[in-house]
Design an enzyme around this catalytic site. Structure first.
Site, PDB file in Angstrom:
ATOM      1  CD  GLU A 124      -3.536  -0.900   0.154  1.00 43.40           C
ATOM      2  OE1 GLU A 124      -3.235  -0.313  -0.076  1.00 43.40           O
ATOM      3  OE2 GLU A 124      -3.957  -2.265   0.772  1.00 43.40           O
ATOM      4  CB  THR A 126       5.061   3.051   2.890  1.00 44.45           C
ATOM      5  OG1 THR A 126       5.578   3.645   4.659  1.00 44.45           O
ATOM      6  CG2 THR A 126       5.805   3.988   1.884  1.00 44.45           C
ATOM      7  CG  HIS A 128      10.202   6.006   1.355  1.00 40.30           C
ATOM      8  ND1 HIS A 128      10.554   4.968   2.365  1.00 40.30           N
ATOM      9  CD2 HIS A 128       9.386   5.532   0.586  1.00 40.30           C
ATOM     10  CE1 HIS A 128       9.868   4.090   1.568  1.00 40.30           C
ATOM     11  NE2 HIS A 128       9.601   4.550   0.405  1.00 40.30           N
ATOM     12  N   GLY A 202      12.316  -2.751  -1.772  1.00 43.19           N
ATOM     13  CA  GLY A 202      12.975  -3.824   0.195  1.00 43.19           C
ATOM     14  C   GLY A 202      12.419  -3.628   0.680  1.00 43.19           C
ATOM     15  CB  CYS A 220       1.283  -0.748   5.487  1.00 45.11           C
ATOM     16  SG  CYS A 220       2.468   0.374   5.177  1.00 45.11           S
TER      17      CYS A 220
END
Length: 278
Positions: A124, A126, A128, A202, A220
């Site tokens: 979903e 997110t 950063h 990742g 998420c």
């Protein structure tokens, strides 16, 4: 704000999944410790270590895909290719996985606080940003284990070991959810993509991350749990205050160590030759 559609017709990455009892009870493959009595030579892993740099997401994304294509070309020629890992931080950005919808954005996408990218990774939406260590392993699973569930569990295991060995923090998995948790707080998100058994995207580990931008999304796609970071966990525990930059350094060192041991890889630091990456 920029919205980029980057969905490719590759093998789907996995983010959320339901585990059967067999999967749930299956132990992560044990790590072999190399010593004088073990003559197995670990595979080489090229490491682009930009952990103290803020790399724009779009540049890192394109970089990953170019490395994947290089490895696929070598494989098609029956040539060996070393694994690669990229470690960095991103400038503030939201990314959406293949399962994402705008229902999980608490803002109008046309007036987003940061750039929003729709990507081909599993999972979903997110966030950063600075203070979050992002690790992008680009590895050939033919040389490890051709099992995406195994690979996801290994990424989780790396973070669990970092928290345990470095800070004595007990982290865990939650049934049916991908990622790493300390109590009710999610400290690491994982979303991957695999093309011809070459991995990319990742894990993202919140170290000193400002958690405010997570309030503007449903991280998420999980509404009933919090997002945490290592700094907050340490302040709540017996370790007390730790300088932000020093904490990033410590986690970075531990993350690379646990990654190399988990996948039995010999890390070889590389220099970034493309000035457009930074």
């Amino acid at each position: 704000m920029e919205l980029l559609n980057g969905v490719e017709t590759l093998v789907s990455g996995i983010h959320h999944h339901h585990r059967t009892n067999a999967k749930r009870n299956r132990l992560v493959r044990s790590v072999k410790i190399l010593n004088s009595g073990n003559h197995e030579i670990p595979r080489k892993c090229l490491c682009f270590d930009l952990y103290d740099k803020l790399v724009p997401y779009k540049k890192a994304w394109s970089w990953q895909k170019s490395i994947v294509e290089e490895k696929k070309t070598l494989i098609d020629r029956n040539q060996d290719c070393a694994d690669t890992v990229i470690l960095l931080q991103h400038s503030p950005v939201y990314t959406m996985g293949t399962a994402s919808t705008e229902d999980y954005l608490n803002f109008d996408i046309k007036d987003a606080p940061f750039n929003v990218y729709r990507t081909e990774r599993g999972g979903e939406v997110t966030y950063h940003g600075p203070g979050q260590l992002v690790m992008y392993p680009i590895i050939n699973l033919r040389n490890h284990e051709m099992d995406l569930h195994w690979y996801l569990r290994m990424l989780e295991e790396i973070v669990i070991r970092v928290l345990s060995s470095t800070f004595s923090i007990k982290a865990s998995r939650l049934d049916g959810l991908t990622g790493v948790w300390v109590g009710n707080q999610k400290v690491a998100a994982i979303g991957i993509r695999v093309s011809k058994w070459i991995t990319y995207h990742g894990l993202a580990l919140n170290v000193t991350t400002d958690l405010t931008p997570f309030n503007w999304i449903v991280p998420c796609g999980i509404r009933d749990r919090k997002v945490g970071n290592i700094k907050g966990l340490l302040e709540d525990g017996e370790h007390g205050m730790v300088d932000d930059l020093r904490l990033i350094d410590i986690v970075h060192e531990s993350l690379l160590k646990e990654f190399s041991e988990a996948f039995q890889l010999q890390i070889e630091k590389q220099t970034v030759s493309d000035p457009n990456i930074l």
